[in-house]
Design a protein around this motif. Structure first.
Motif, PDB file in Angstrom:
ATOM      1  N   PHE A  91      15.476   1.483  -7.187  1.00  0.00           N
ATOM      2  CA  PHE A  91      15.751   2.508  -6.182  1.00  0.00           C
ATOM      3  C   PHE A  91      16.717   2.035  -5.092  1.00  0.00           C
ATOM      4  CE2 PHE A  91      14.472   4.818  -2.273  1.00  0.00           C
ATOM      5  CZ  PHE A  91      14.642   6.127  -2.718  1.00  0.00           C
ATOM      6  N   ARG A  92      16.709   0.741  -4.755  1.00  0.00           N
ATOM      7  CA  ARG A  92      17.470   0.245  -3.600  1.00  0.00           C
ATOM      8  C   ARG A  92      18.578  -0.707  -4.033  1.00  0.00           C
ATOM      9  NH1 ARG A  92      14.908   1.400   1.451  1.00  0.00           N
ATOM     10  NH2 ARG A  92      16.383  -0.046   2.391  1.00  0.00           N
ATOM     11  N   ASP A  93      19.822  -0.237  -3.932  1.00  0.00           N
ATOM     12  CA  ASP A  93      20.983  -1.034  -4.339  1.00  0.00           C
ATOM     13  C   ASP A  93      21.111  -2.336  -3.556  1.00  0.00           C
ATOM     14  OD1 ASP A  93      21.663   0.967  -6.122  1.00  0.00           O
ATOM     15  OD2 ASP A  93      23.098   1.920  -4.770  1.00  0.00           O
ATOM     16  N   ARG A 128       0.835  -1.219   0.000  1.00  0.00           N
ATOM     17  CA  ARG A 128       0.000   0.000   0.000  1.00  0.00           C
ATOM     18  C   ARG A 128       0.861   1.257   0.000  1.00  0.00           C
ATOM     19  NH1 ARG A 128      -2.833  -3.234   3.696  1.00  0.00           N
ATOM     20  NH2 ARG A 128      -2.117  -2.016   5.485  1.00  0.00           N
ATOM     21  N   VAL A 129       1.896   1.272   0.835  1.00  0.00           N
ATOM     22  CA  VAL A 129       2.791   2.437   0.884  1.00  0.00           C
ATOM     23  C   VAL A 129       3.486   2.607  -0.466  1.00  0.00           C
ATOM     24  CG1 VAL A 129       4.877   3.406   1.936  1.00  0.00           C
ATOM     25  CG2 VAL A 129       3.148   2.301   3.379  1.00  0.00           C
ATOM     26  N   LEU A 130       3.976   1.511  -1.010  1.00  0.00           N
ATOM     27  CA  LEU A 130       4.695   1.555  -2.285  1.00  0.00           C
ATOM     28  C   LEU A 130       3.805   2.074  -3.406  1.00  0.00           C
ATOM     29  CD1 LEU A 130       7.342   0.850  -3.734  1.00  0.00           C
ATOM     30  CD2 LEU A 130       6.513  -1.497  -3.948  1.00  0.00           C
ATOM     31  N   LEU A 131       2.589   1.579  -3.486  1.00  0.00           N
ATOM     32  CA  LEU A 131       1.676   2.005  -4.551  1.00  0.00           C
ATOM     33  C   LEU A 131       1.213   3.447  -4.365  1.00  0.00           C
ATOM     34  CD1 LEU A 131      -0.466  -1.235  -4.922  1.00  0.00           C
ATOM     35  CD2 LEU A 131       1.140  -0.295  -6.594  1.00  0.00           C
ATOM     36  N   ARG A 132       1.000   3.834  -3.129  1.00  0.00           N
ATOM     37  CA  ARG A 132       0.477   5.181  -2.851  1.00  0.00           C
ATOM     38  C   ARG A 132       1.563   6.245  -2.919  1.00  0.00           C
ATOM     39  NH1 ARG A 132      -1.477   4.371   2.227  1.00  0.00           N
ATOM     40  NH2 ARG A 132       0.505   5.067   3.085  1.00  0.00           N
ATOM     41  N   ASP A 133       2.742   5.949  -2.314  1.00  0.00           N
ATOM     42  CA  ASP A 133       3.746   6.992  -2.115  1.00  0.00           C
ATOM     43  C   ASP A 133       5.069   6.766  -2.839  1.00  0.00           C
ATOM     44  OD1 ASP A 133       1.911   8.193  -0.329  1.00  0.00           O
ATOM     45  OD2 ASP A 133       2.610   6.904   1.292  1.00  0.00           O
ATOM     46  N   GLY A 134       5.258   5.591  -3.442  1.00  0.00           N
ATOM     47  CA  GLY A 134       6.475   5.319  -4.197  1.00  0.00           C
ATOM     48  C   GLY A 134       7.596   4.750  -3.342  1.00  0.00           C
ATOM     49  N   PRO A 135       8.676   4.304  -3.993  1.00  0.00           N
ATOM     50  CA  PRO A 135       9.760   3.625  -3.286  1.00  0.00           C
ATOM     51  C   PRO A 135      10.512   4.501  -2.292  1.00  0.00           C
ATOM     52  CG  PRO A 135      10.329   3.923  -5.604  1.00  0.00           C
ATOM     53  CD  PRO A 135       8.900   4.332  -5.441  1.00  0.00           C
ATOM     54  N   SER A 136      10.585   5.792  -2.532  1.00  0.00           N
ATOM     55  CA  SER A 136      11.337   6.654  -1.607  1.00  0.00           C
ATOM     56  C   SER A 136      10.641   6.776  -0.255  1.00  0.00           C
ATOM     57  CB  SER A 136      11.562   8.037  -2.216  1.00  0.00           C
ATOM     58  OG  SER A 136      10.324   8.674  -2.445  1.00  0.00           O
ATOM     59  N   ALA A 137       9.341   6.533  -0.206  1.00  0.00           N
ATOM     60  CA  ALA A 137       8.591   6.639   1.055  1.00  0.00           C
ATOM     61  C   ALA A 137       8.549   5.316   1.818  1.00  0.00           C
ATOM     62  CB  ALA A 137       7.166   7.092   0.760  1.00  0.00           C
ATOM     63  N   LEU A 138       9.065   4.261   1.212  1.00  0.00           N
ATOM     64  CA  LEU A 138       8.974   2.941   1.838  1.00  0.00           C
ATOM     65  C   LEU A 138      10.092   2.763   2.864  1.00  0.00           C
ATOM     66  CD1 LEU A 138       7.172   0.437   1.647  1.00  0.00           C
ATOM     67  CD2 LEU A 138       8.813  -0.511   0.039  1.00  0.00           C
ATOM     68  N   THR A 139       9.742   2.969   4.123  1.00  0.00           N
ATOM     69  CA  THR A 139      10.672   2.806   5.238  1.00  0.00           C
ATOM     70  C   THR A 139      10.042   1.817   6.222  1.00  0.00           C
ATOM     71  OG1 THR A 139       9.657   4.575   6.525  1.00  0.00           O
ATOM     72  CG2 THR A 139      11.467   5.202   5.015  1.00  0.00           C
TER      73      THR A 139
END
Length: 197
Positions: A109-111, A20-31
Motif C-alpha cells: 500500500f505504501r510506496d 492493532r490499527v493495521l489488523l483491525r482497520d487495514g493499511p489505509s487507516a494507518l495514520t
C-alpha cells in the motif's frame, strides 16, 4: 491530551498500537493520528521518536522481522522432534496469525515504505514473508540432514510454496483464520513428495 506526561517504552507502545490499527482497520487507516490515538498519547510523541511516519513504519516492520529470529531458532531446534508436518503447521500458524499478512498489505500500500525497506534490508523480497521462507528452508534443510526429508528435496522451493499457500489461507481476515486441520492438510500436500518413502 497532556503533552508533558512521560510514556514508558513509547516506541513499543506505538508499535503495538500500529499493529492493532493495521489488523483491525487495514493499511489505509494507518495514520500517525490513528496510531497515537490508539496508543493513548499525544501526536507529538511519535514525532519525538521518529523523523516522520514512514520512518516509524519502517522501524515497525524491521522490528517485527527481528522478532522472527527467536521463532526461527525454535523451529530449527525442533528438527528431529515431533513430525515434520506438525512442526511446519505450527510454524506457519505462528507466522500468519501474527501481523505478517497485514504487513504485506501495508508494504504493498505504501510506496515510500517499500523504498525505505529496500534501503534498510539486504535480503530483498517482500518483508516478513521472505524471512519466513528462509526460516522454513533452514528448518527443512536441518530435517533433510537428519533424513526426515528426502536428500534430493528442493527445500527453497518447498519453503516458498509453503509460505505462499499459508499466506493464501490466512489472507482472508473477514472469515477469520483457518482451522489447524486446514493448515495441516495444506502442509501435508505441499511436502508429500519430499518425505522419504
Amino acid at each position: 491530551m497532556p503533552t508533558g506526561v512521560h510514556i514508558r517504552d513509547a516506541r513499543e507502545q506505538l508499535f503495538a498500537a500500529a499493529e492493532r490499527v493495521l489488523l483491525r482497520d487495514g493499511p489505509s487507516a494507518l495514520t500517525s493520528r490513528a496510531v497515537t490515538t490508539e496508543a493513548g498519547c499525544a501526536k507529538g510523541v511519535l514525532h519525538r521518536h521518529f523523523p516522520d511516519f514512514d520512518a516509524f513504519l519502517t522501524d515497525l516492520v524491521l522490528d517485527r522481522i527481528h522478532r522472527m529470529d527467536a521463532q526461527a531458532a525454535e523451529l530449527r531446534a525442533a528438527a528431529g522432534t515431533g513430525t515434520v508436518t506438525g512442526n511446519l503447521t505450527d510454524a506457519l500458524t505462528i507466522v500468519f496469525e501474527s501481523v505478517a499478512v497485514a504487513i504485506v498489505a501495508l508494504v504493498t500500500f505504501r510506496d515510500e515504505l517499500r523504498v525505505r525497506l529496500r534501503q534498510a534490508r539486504t535480503t530483498g523480497g517482500v518483508p516478513v514473508v521472505t524471512e519466513a521462507a528462509d526460516m522454513i528452508a533452514r528448518y527443512l534443510d536441518a530435517e533433510r540432514d537428519l533424513g526426515r526429508i528426502a536428500a534430493d528435496a528442493d527445500v527453497a522451493t518447498l519453503a516458498a510454496t509453503l509460505i505462499g499457500a499459508g499466506h493464501l489461507l490466512f489472507a482472508d481476515r473477514g472469515s477469520g483464520p483457518p482451522d489447524a486441520a486446514s493448515v495441516h492438510r495444506t502442509v501435508t500436500t505441499v511436502i508429500a513428495g519430499a518425505l522419504p518413502h
